[in-house]
Motif scaffolding. Structure first.
Motif, short mmCIF file in Angstrom:
data_model
loop_
_atom_site.label_atom_id
_atom_site.label_comp_id
_atom_site.label_asym_id
_atom_site.label_seq_id
_atom_site.Cartn_x
_atom_site.Cartn_y
_atom_site.Cartn_z
N VAL A 8 83.07 29.15 -21.72
CA VAL A 8 82.00 28.49 -20.97
C VAL A 8 81.62 27.19 -21.67
CG1 VAL A 8 81.10 30.66 -20.07
CG2 VAL A 8 80.15 29.71 -22.17
N SER A 9 81.15 26.26 -20.89
CA SER A 9 80.68 24.99 -21.43
C SER A 9 79.47 24.55 -20.62
CB SER A 9 81.79 23.93 -21.36
OG SER A 9 81.30 22.66 -21.77
N LEU A 10 78.35 24.35 -21.30
CA LEU A 10 77.14 23.87 -20.63
C LEU A 10 77.24 22.36 -20.47
CD1 LEU A 10 74.35 24.41 -19.46
CD2 LEU A 10 73.41 24.16 -21.77
N GLU A 38 72.03 20.79 -15.29
CA GLU A 38 72.81 21.60 -16.23
C GLU A 38 73.54 22.72 -15.49
OE1 GLU A 38 70.45 21.20 -20.48
OE2 GLU A 38 70.14 22.98 -19.25
N TYR A 40 76.79 25.68 -16.13
CA TYR A 40 77.77 26.31 -17.02
C TYR A 40 79.12 26.29 -16.33
CZ TYR A 40 74.51 28.07 -20.50
OH TYR A 40 73.59 28.17 -21.52
N TRP A 60 80.25 33.98 -11.70
CA TRP A 60 79.76 32.80 -12.42
C TRP A 60 80.48 31.54 -11.98
CZ3 TRP A 60 80.08 35.27 -17.99
CH2 TRP A 60 79.09 36.27 -18.09
N ARG A 140 72.65 30.79 -13.86
CA ARG A 140 72.51 29.99 -15.08
C ARG A 140 71.74 30.76 -16.15
NH1 ARG A 140 69.36 27.22 -18.15
NH2 ARG A 140 70.02 25.24 -19.10
N ALA A 144 73.25 31.95 -19.68
CA ALA A 144 72.56 31.48 -20.89
C ALA A 144 72.19 32.64 -21.79
CB ALA A 144 71.32 30.68 -20.51
N VAL A 147 75.35 33.97 -23.40
CA VAL A 147 75.78 33.06 -24.46
C VAL A 147 74.94 33.27 -25.71
CG1 VAL A 147 75.87 30.63 -25.17
CG2 VAL A 147 76.77 31.31 -22.94
#
Length: 325
Positions: A8-10, A38, A40, A60, A140, A144, A147
């Protein structure tokens, strides 16, 4: 439940509404127009590793794509509302193209109409962005939280590993500093007998050789023993026969285990003397390098044991230190 790993990358997705509207844009102070959103991004094989189920991975990813798709359409509508005719925005792939929007024609009342048109477009865009963010919000928040949990778990595992490493080093250092070791050879070509003087009664090998500890034979630490045996192996013209007292090996393993460090005697010895030792019938035996090949053999690396302690070396043979009897 099947668990897989994803990445994952925000990302802060830049909307850049003013640039899209070009010369037709008139800022409306009453409209809070978001500059970034923002999201993900779900990236297989890239990004921050995150455990999830296949169903979570799909949900997701679809939620992120839906959010970015809605934002893309909202920006395209925003562009057209300002008089643009040709645009394509795809925030999912990051691709897009558009023709620029020139200055409105200066007909009577053109500035008022430009301000009203831009204000309406900004309100619509702000509403669409708000809806997209609201719909994406639960996913999200879920990602989050996952993560944060994964980071906490990795941090806890790293700290536990560091504590275990420090504890292991402390136990091995304490054992390495005890002056309980003694080694002796009956003569050239004879086996080198190694024992611990703190064990009750002489070993069978000591009795057989008639060896005994006298006042001029002070016990040494394990590190001093390692230096001495390494130096002996370097000077030897033939393979060195080192015979370790079985009781000494068993006692050392038991002391490691008592300190909650599970090591074989060979692993313990590698920590002190370096990896250039192999298992032998009577304990660790140095790897023999013929004299003619020693000049081309790798030089030993000094400055710490294989597990990060002080003293000893990390590989090869030791050329200094305690020289034996």
């Amino acid at each position: 439940m099947t668990t897989k790993w994803t990445g994952v990358s925000l990302e802060n997705v830049r909307l850049d509404a003013a640039a899209i509207a070009g010369m037709g844009f008139r800022p409306d102070p009453s409209v809070a127009l978001p500059e970034r959103v923002e999201v993900y991004r779900i990236l297989d094989g890239r990004g921050e590793p995150l455990p999830c189920t296949p169903a979570e991975h799909e949900r997701w990813e679809l939620a992120a794509v839906a959010c970015l798709g809605r934002l893309s359409r909202a920006l395209e509508d925003f562009y057209r509302a300002h008089g643009g005719t040709m645009i394509e925005i795809d925030l999912v792939t990051g691709r897009g193209s558009r023709y620029g929007i020139g200055r409105p024609r200066r007909w009577p009342g053109w500035e008022r109409r430009a301000v009203e048109r831009s204000a309406r477009a900004q309100r619509v865009l702000a509403l669409e962005v708000g809806r997209a963010v609201e719909e994406y919000g639960p996913v999200r928040a879920e990602v989050a939280l996952r993560v944060a949990e994964a980071r906490a778990a990795r941090r806890a595992a790293m700290e536990a590993e560091q504590r275990a490493t420090r504890h292991r080093r402390t136990v091995l250092d304490e054992l390495a500093l005890r002056r309980v070791w003694h080694h002796r050879s009956a003569g050239p070509g004879e086996p080198v007998l190694v024992r611990r003087v703190d064990l009750p009664g002489p070993s069978a090998e000591a009795v057989a050789s008639g060896d005994s500890v006298t006042e001029d034979q002070e016990p040494v630490t394990a590190r001093e023993l390692a230096d001495a045996l390494n130096a002996l192996a370097v000077r030897a013209e033939s393979p060195v026969d080192i015979r370790w007292d079985e009781r000494a090996r068993a006692a050392t393993e038991a002391e490691c285990l008592a300190g909650e460090v599970r090591l074989t005697f060979l692993e313990w010895w590698h920590d002190l003397a370096g990896p250039s030792w192999r298992p032998g019938p009577d304990g660790p035996a140095p790897v023999f390098v013929p004299p003619g090949q020693r000049a081309s053999a790798p030089r030993p690396s000094f400055g710490g044991t294989g597990m990060g302690g002080t003293g000893g070396f990390t590989g090869g043979h030791s050329y200094g230190g305690f020289g034996g009897y």
